[in-house]
Design a protein around this motif. Structure first.
Motif, PDB file in Angstrom:
ATOM      1  N   UNK A   1       0.817  -1.313  -0.028  1.00 38.91           N
ATOM      2  CA  UNK A   1       0.095   0.134   0.091  1.00 38.91           C
ATOM      3  C   UNK A   1       0.965   1.352  -0.190  1.00 38.91           C
ATOM      4  N   UNK A   2       2.106   1.319   0.921  1.00 40.44           N
ATOM      5  CA  UNK A   2       2.902   2.417   0.723  1.00 40.44           C
ATOM      6  C   UNK A   2       3.565   2.473  -0.436  1.00 40.44           C
ATOM      7  N   UNK A   3       3.916   1.595  -1.123  1.00 42.10           N
ATOM      8  CA  UNK A   3       4.397   1.758  -2.545  1.00 42.10           C
ATOM      9  C   UNK A   3       3.515   2.102  -3.606  1.00 42.10           C
ATOM     10  N   UNK A   4       2.242   1.825  -3.450  1.00 43.10           N
ATOM     11  CA  UNK A   4       1.192   2.191  -4.375  1.00 43.10           C
ATOM     12  C   UNK A   4       1.042   3.763  -4.133  1.00 43.10           C
ATOM     13  N   UNK A   5       1.077   4.393  -2.796  1.00 41.18           N
ATOM     14  CA  UNK A   5       0.941   5.636  -2.494  1.00 41.18           C
ATOM     15  C   UNK A   5       1.897   6.389  -3.132  1.00 41.18           C
ATOM     16  N   UNK A   6       3.311   6.002  -2.850  1.00 42.45           N
ATOM     17  CA  UNK A   6       4.364   6.823  -3.200  1.00 42.45           C
ATOM     18  C   UNK A   6       4.138   6.943  -5.044  1.00 42.45           C
TER      19      UNK A   6
ATOM     20  N   UNK B   1      -7.026   3.905   1.837  1.00 46.76           N
ATOM     21  CA  UNK B   1      -6.245   5.216   1.197  1.00 46.76           C
ATOM     22  C   UNK B   1      -5.402   5.199   0.119  1.00 46.76           C
ATOM     23  N   UNK B   2      -4.665   4.062  -0.032  1.00 46.97           N
ATOM     24  CA  UNK B   2      -3.643   3.769  -1.012  1.00 46.97           C
ATOM     25  C   UNK B   2      -4.420   3.504  -2.300  1.00 46.97           C
ATOM     26  N   UNK B   3      -5.717   3.004  -2.126  1.00 49.30           N
ATOM     27  CA  UNK B   3      -6.461   2.600  -3.431  1.00 49.30           C
ATOM     28  C   UNK B   3      -6.972   3.792  -4.070  1.00 49.30           C
ATOM     29  N   UNK B   4      -7.696   4.699  -2.776  1.00 51.13           N
ATOM     30  CA  UNK B   4      -8.046   6.049  -3.386  1.00 51.13           C
ATOM     31  C   UNK B   4      -7.096   6.978  -4.149  1.00 51.13           C
ATOM     32  N   UNK B   5      -5.808   7.099  -3.610  1.00 49.31           N
ATOM     33  CA  UNK B   5      -4.659   7.580  -4.342  1.00 49.31           C
ATOM     34  C   UNK B   5      -4.322   7.027  -5.719  1.00 49.31           C
ATOM     35  N   UNK B   6      -4.537   5.696  -5.780  1.00 50.93           N
ATOM     36  CA  UNK B   6      -4.098   5.097  -7.187  1.00 50.93           C
ATOM     37  C   UNK B   6      -5.215   5.560  -7.884  1.00 50.93           C
ATOM     38  N   UNK B   7      -6.399   5.445  -7.647  1.00 49.97           N
ATOM     39  CA  UNK B   7      -7.590   5.832  -8.653  1.00 49.97           C
ATOM     40  C   UNK B   7      -7.405   7.414  -8.924  1.00 49.97           C
ATOM     41  N   UNK B   8      -7.086   8.240  -7.923  1.00 46.35           N
ATOM     42  CA  UNK B   8      -7.047   9.499  -8.335  1.00 46.35           C
ATOM     43  C   UNK B   8      -5.919   9.954  -9.143  1.00 46.35           C
ATOM     44  N   UNK B   9      -4.694   9.076  -9.144  1.00 45.11           N
ATOM     45  CA  UNK B   9      -3.706   9.455 -10.108  1.00 45.11           C
ATOM     46  C   UNK B   9      -3.963   8.889 -11.314  1.00 45.11           C
ATOM     47  N   UNK B  10      -4.645   7.914 -11.347  1.00 40.34           N
ATOM     48  CA  UNK B  10      -5.038   7.160 -12.858  1.00 40.34           C
ATOM     49  C   UNK B  10      -5.951   8.171 -13.619  1.00 40.34           C
ATOM     50  N   UNK B  11      -6.926   8.480 -12.865  1.00 41.94           N
ATOM     51  CA  UNK B  11      -7.830   9.592 -13.105  1.00 41.94           C
ATOM     52  C   UNK B  11      -7.372  10.800 -13.912  1.00 41.94           C
ATOM     53  N   UNK B  12      -6.369  11.381 -13.180  1.00 43.66           N
ATOM     54  CA  UNK B  12      -5.697  12.643 -13.732  1.00 43.66           C
ATOM     55  C   UNK B  12      -4.843  12.470 -14.633  1.00 43.66           C
ATOM     56  N   UNK B  13      -4.066  11.092 -14.794  1.00 43.85           N
ATOM     57  CA  UNK B  13      -3.327  10.862 -15.977  1.00 43.85           C
ATOM     58  C   UNK B  13      -4.047  10.752 -17.151  1.00 43.85           C
ATOM     59  N   UNK B  14      -5.252  10.005 -17.137  1.00 45.61           N
ATOM     60  CA  UNK B  14      -6.116   9.840 -18.388  1.00 45.61           C
ATOM     61  C   UNK B  14      -6.689  11.275 -18.795  1.00 45.61           C
TER      62      UNK B  14
END
Length: 265
Positions: free
Chosen positions: A158-163, A241-254
């Protein structure tokens, strides 16, 4: 499954290419290896100084705090070995228009920019961090429970995913703001605070490093998990929280990809 195997094969190609490129310059390759060992030892100096005249700090004894340093060292190795080398070049590609060629390749653009380059010697930091954790438990005189080890591994993922997600958010912003050097350096400086247990920080700093920039999730929570002192609520918060970070990052990237206008056009 075939798609997953395809991307696993692409990752293997990228790793091998980075290793071959690094070993082309043998002296530099050996120097980088020596520096990795040096920094591994240097990370311990502040902790040794802090505990030189006291047994505990904010409820953490030396071996327990060493576990936090261990995960900090491993995660920093991951940042400098796998995340920074790949993603720092994206800004220049966007500026020059080289990003166009990447978009033409038959693979996900985020995957390609995330695996473009690796620094093989940084694996010393990752393995060295694991070694520090082993030393810490030798000092504690006990072996962690299997369930605690599994929970710690989950939180480290989870920490690696957040980073990674934080870096994707920063890089995605470069599609609109070219000069991000200061923001990158600021994040690297802030991440240094993750070497300390979150209990050391007070007031607004603890809130900041727990909920805004989740340094507690990255190092303190995995340490508490393997020490057997983390509650289920914190685990759920961390993974969610890690999953939310990943989803937000993917959405902004797209969104960034959709708004991209080639610098070469």
């Amino acid at each position: 499954m075939s798609r997953l195997l395809r991307y696993a094969g692409l990752l293997g190609v990228q790793v091998r290419a980075s290793a071959v490129t690094s070993m082309q310059y043998r002296v530099d390759f050996l120097v980088e290896g020596a520096m990795s060992f040096y920094w591994l030892g240097w990370n311990l100096v502040p902790l040794l100084i802090l505990y030189s005249d006291r047994r505990t700090v904010a409820g953490w004894d030396f071996p327990s705090a060493l576990v936090v340093i261990a995960w900090f060292t491993s995660l920093r190795g991951m940042i400098e070995g796998a995340i920074n080398p790949s993603l720092l070049g994206v800004v220049e590609k966007i500026r020059t228009g080289e990003f166009d060629y990447l978009l033409l390749k038959p693979a996900d653009a985020q995957f390609l920019v995330s695996t473009a380059k690796f620094e093989p010697w940084k694996v010393i930091d990752v393995v060295g961090g694991l070694g520090l954790a082993v030393i810490a438990f030798v000092m504690l005189g006990r072996v962690p429970a299997g369930a605690d080890v599994a929970l710690c591994a989950l939180l480290l993922l989870a920490a690696a995913l957040v980073l990674y997600s934080i870096w994707i958010l920063i890089i995605a912003a470069s599609f609109w703001v070219i000069r991000l050097d200061n923001l990158i350096h600021l994040f690297n400086a802030v991440f240094d605070a993750a070497r300390w247990p979150i209990a050391i920080f007070r007031g607004v700093w603890r809130i900041l490093f727990t909920f805004v920039i989740p340094l507690a999730l990255m190092t303190t929570f995995p340490a508490m998990a393997i020490l057997g002192t983390l509650d289920a609520r914190s685990v759920a918060f961390s993974v969610g929280g890690a999953l939310l970070f990943a989803a937000a990052a993917r959405a902004l990237w797209r969104k960034a990809i959709r708004s991209y206008t080639s610098a070469s056009s």
